[in-house]
Design a protein around this motif. Structure first.
Motif, PDB file in Angstrom:
ATOM      1  N   GLY A   1       0.812  -1.101   0.042  1.00 59.47           N
ATOM      2  CA  GLY A   1       0.430   0.392  -0.051  1.00 59.47           C
ATOM      3  C   GLY A   1       0.779   1.114  -0.231  1.00 59.47           C
ATOM      4  N   VAL A   2       2.327   1.043   0.540  1.00 58.96           N
ATOM      5  CA  VAL A   2       2.473   2.274   0.788  1.00 58.96           C
ATOM      6  C   VAL A   2       3.648   2.853  -0.399  1.00 58.96           C
ATOM      7  CG1 VAL A   2       5.013   3.585   1.939  1.00 58.96           C
ATOM      8  CG2 VAL A   2       3.023   2.484   3.545  1.00 58.96           C
ATOM      9  N   ASN A   3       3.847   1.071  -0.982  1.00 58.69           N
ATOM     10  CA  ASN A   3       4.223   1.588  -2.821  1.00 58.69           C
ATOM     11  C   ASN A   3       3.505   2.219  -3.595  1.00 58.69           C
ATOM     12  OD1 ASN A   3       6.604   0.590  -0.917  1.00 58.69           O
ATOM     13  ND2 ASN A   3       6.452  -1.082  -2.129  1.00 58.69           N
ATOM     14  N   LEU A   4       1.988   1.683  -3.382  1.00 57.78           N
ATOM     15  CA  LEU A   4       1.397   2.465  -4.252  1.00 57.78           C
ATOM     16  C   LEU A   4       1.180   3.531  -4.268  1.00 57.78           C
ATOM     17  CD1 LEU A   4      -1.116   1.083  -6.445  1.00 57.78           C
ATOM     18  CD2 LEU A   4      -2.453   0.868  -4.554  1.00 57.78           C
ATOM     19  N   VAL A   5       0.213   3.820  -3.324  1.00 60.99           N
ATOM     20  CA  VAL A   5       0.261   5.751  -3.150  1.00 60.99           C
ATOM     21  C   VAL A   5       1.770   6.308  -3.093  1.00 60.99           C
ATOM     22  CG1 VAL A   5      -0.110   6.975  -1.534  1.00 60.99           C
ATOM     23  CG2 VAL A   5      -1.189   5.295  -0.800  1.00 60.99           C
TER      24      VAL A   5
ATOM     25  N   SER B   1       4.599   6.635   5.635  1.00 60.80           N
ATOM     26  CA  SER B   1       3.981   6.005   6.449  1.00 60.80           C
ATOM     27  C   SER B   1       4.016   6.329   7.656  1.00 60.80           C
ATOM     28  CB  SER B   1       5.668   4.512   6.930  1.00 60.80           C
ATOM     29  OG  SER B   1       5.858   4.169   5.690  1.00 60.80           O
ATOM     30  N   ASP B   2       4.243   7.579   8.457  1.00 60.36           N
ATOM     31  CA  ASP B   2       3.787   7.918   9.263  1.00 60.36           C
ATOM     32  C   ASP B   2       2.232   8.923   8.905  1.00 60.36           C
ATOM     33  OD1 ASP B   2       6.120   8.088  10.555  1.00 60.36           O
ATOM     34  OD2 ASP B   2       6.519   9.437   9.766  1.00 60.36           O
ATOM     35  N   ASP B   3       2.075   8.864   7.631  1.00 64.81           N
ATOM     36  CA  ASP B   3       1.074  10.085   7.295  1.00 64.81           C
ATOM     37  C   ASP B   3      -0.258   8.623   7.047  1.00 64.81           C
ATOM     38  OD1 ASP B   3       1.757  12.682   7.681  1.00 64.81           O
ATOM     39  OD2 ASP B   3       2.703  12.790   5.236  1.00 64.81           O
ATOM     40  N   LEU B   4      -0.288   8.012   6.407  1.00 62.48           N
ATOM     41  CA  LEU B   4      -1.101   7.364   6.185  1.00 62.48           C
ATOM     42  C   LEU B   4      -2.089   6.243   7.413  1.00 62.48           C
ATOM     43  CD1 LEU B   4       0.960   4.573   3.250  1.00 62.48           C
ATOM     44  CD2 LEU B   4      -1.291   6.561   3.152  1.00 62.48           C
ATOM     45  N   PRO B   5      -1.563   6.011   8.530  1.00 68.18           N
ATOM     46  CA  PRO B   5      -2.490   5.734   9.820  1.00 68.18           C
ATOM     47  C   PRO B   5      -3.976   6.855  10.204  1.00 68.18           C
ATOM     48  CG  PRO B   5       0.212   5.249  10.503  1.00 68.18           C
ATOM     49  CD  PRO B   5      -0.433   6.316   9.323  1.00 68.18           C
ATOM     50  N   LYS B   6      -3.289   7.969   9.398  1.00 72.21           N
ATOM     51  CA  LYS B   6      -4.280   8.891   9.767  1.00 72.21           C
ATOM     52  C   LYS B   6      -5.460   8.816   8.787  1.00 72.21           C
ATOM     53  CE  LYS B   6      -5.362  14.100   8.472  1.00 72.21           C
ATOM     54  NZ  LYS B   6      -5.053  15.384   8.189  1.00 72.21           N
ATOM     55  N   TYR B   7      -5.652   7.857   7.270  1.00 73.87           N
ATOM     56  CA  TYR B   7      -6.693   7.907   6.451  1.00 73.87           C
ATOM     57  C   TYR B   7      -6.949   6.354   6.663  1.00 73.87           C
ATOM     58  CZ  TYR B   7      -4.448  12.219   4.399  1.00 73.87           C
ATOM     59  OH  TYR B   7      -3.745  13.204   4.637  1.00 73.87           O
TER      60      TYR B   7
ATOM     61  N   PHE C   1      -6.496   8.350   0.861  1.00 67.26           N
ATOM     62  CA  PHE C   1      -5.060   9.266   0.769  1.00 67.26           C
ATOM     63  C   PHE C   1      -5.576  10.225  -0.303  1.00 67.26           C
ATOM     64  CE2 PHE C   1      -1.248  10.475   0.193  1.00 67.26           C
ATOM     65  CZ  PHE C   1      -0.736  11.470   1.055  1.00 67.26           C
ATOM     66  N   ASN C   2      -6.468  10.096  -1.501  1.00 68.59           N
ATOM     67  CA  ASN C   2      -6.650  10.668  -2.617  1.00 68.59           C
ATOM     68  C   ASN C   2      -7.866  11.937  -2.289  1.00 68.59           C
ATOM     69  OD1 ASN C   2      -7.623   9.964  -5.514  1.00 68.59           O
ATOM     70  ND2 ASN C   2      -6.048  11.730  -5.359  1.00 68.59           N
TER      71      ASN C   2
END
Length: 269
Positions: A114-118, A168-174, A201-202
């Motif tokens: 998922g991180v790589n996709l974003v 990786s720090d940002d994604l948990p918010k979403y 995220f998008n």
């Protein structure tokens, strides 16, 4: 008489402990869910006293993402409620279509796929600069919260490694937003969870929460069918179909349909 006096005293004591808070806005809407995209159930006038049964996260209002569920059974932005603190003052809401995961054990972090996709679709920016619509960003889609992105703990210019760490720090918010929008019916593995987090995220938390995609998942529709039918609809920007969004949705669907034995929602493995 003695028993009556005790009963009256008990009632008065119970009433005194029912904490209420004043509404600070002139006319504040109380909505069916924790976000500005939910329907309005009633409105409170300035100074009205409300009691809060629980609190949850939702659409950010002037930097405050907490929403209070009142005794009327609807949600009001905590920004407009004078609780006296900048944080939770009571228990977090649980269960139901507006209360998020009943277990609270959803995967807060997104897997590597998922991180790589974003990262692939956001593009890499080493130092803060305006994005195509003028918002200051850095790394892989990190929207600056302070001047020169002062909140970022990594040194500029970022490397692709530190940019991935920031993402990786940002994604948990979403992921948290997604969990707050879903009830306990959807059963999602870690690839499905990652694909949907990329989508949130998008498109933004508010849009995701009010979407047909979320509504269908909460009804119990097949996740693979929902993703295949609903994700491609999110392909427009500025009233035009954007090929980049078409391609991103295809990539998200591909990841969504990639098998994984590890569960992410409502329990994390």
């Amino acid at each position: 008489m003695k028993l009556l006096s005790i009963a009256v005293f008990a009632l008065a004591s119970a009433t005194s402990f029912a904490k209420t808070y004043p509404i600070t806005g002139n006319t504040v809407n109380c909505r069916s869910g924790p976000g500005t995209s939910y329907s309005v159930k009633k409105s409170y006038k300035k100074g009205a006293q409300v009691s809060i049964s629980c609190q949850t996260s939702g659409t950010s209002v002037s930097g405050n993402s907490i929403w209070d569920k009142t005794s009327d059974g609807c949600y009001v932005a905590d920004y407009y409620v004078k609780t006296g603190v900048n944080g939770y003052v009571t228990k977090k809401c649980s269960g139901g279509s507006n209360g998020g995961s009943s277990s609270g054990s959803y995967c807060k972090k997104v897997n590597t796929a998922g991180v790589n996709l974003v990262a692939q679709w956001e593009g890499f920016v080493a130092s803060p600069k305006p994005d195509p619509i003028g918002l200051p960003t850095v790394g892989y889609g990190h929207l600056c919260q302070k001047k020169n992105c002062a909140e970022v703990k990594y040194k500029f210019p970022l490397t692709k490694t530190t940019a991935k760490q920031l993402l990786s720090d940002d994604l948990p918010k979403y992921s948290k937003c997604l969990a707050a929008a879903l009830n306990s019916k959807p059963k999602l593995n870690q690839n499905q969870w990652a694909a949907l987090t990329s989508w949130v995220f998008n498109v933004g938390c508010g849009n995701a929460k009010s979407s047909t995609l979320v509504k269908r998942l909460n009804k119990g529709d097949s996740p693979n069918t929902v993703a295949a039918q609903e994700l491609p609809k999110w392909r427009m920007a500025g009233g035009k179909v954007m090929q980049g969004l078409v391609n991103r949705r295809k990539a998200e669907i591909k990841l969504f349909k990639t098998a994984s034995s590890k569960q992410a929602y409502p329990k994390c493995q």
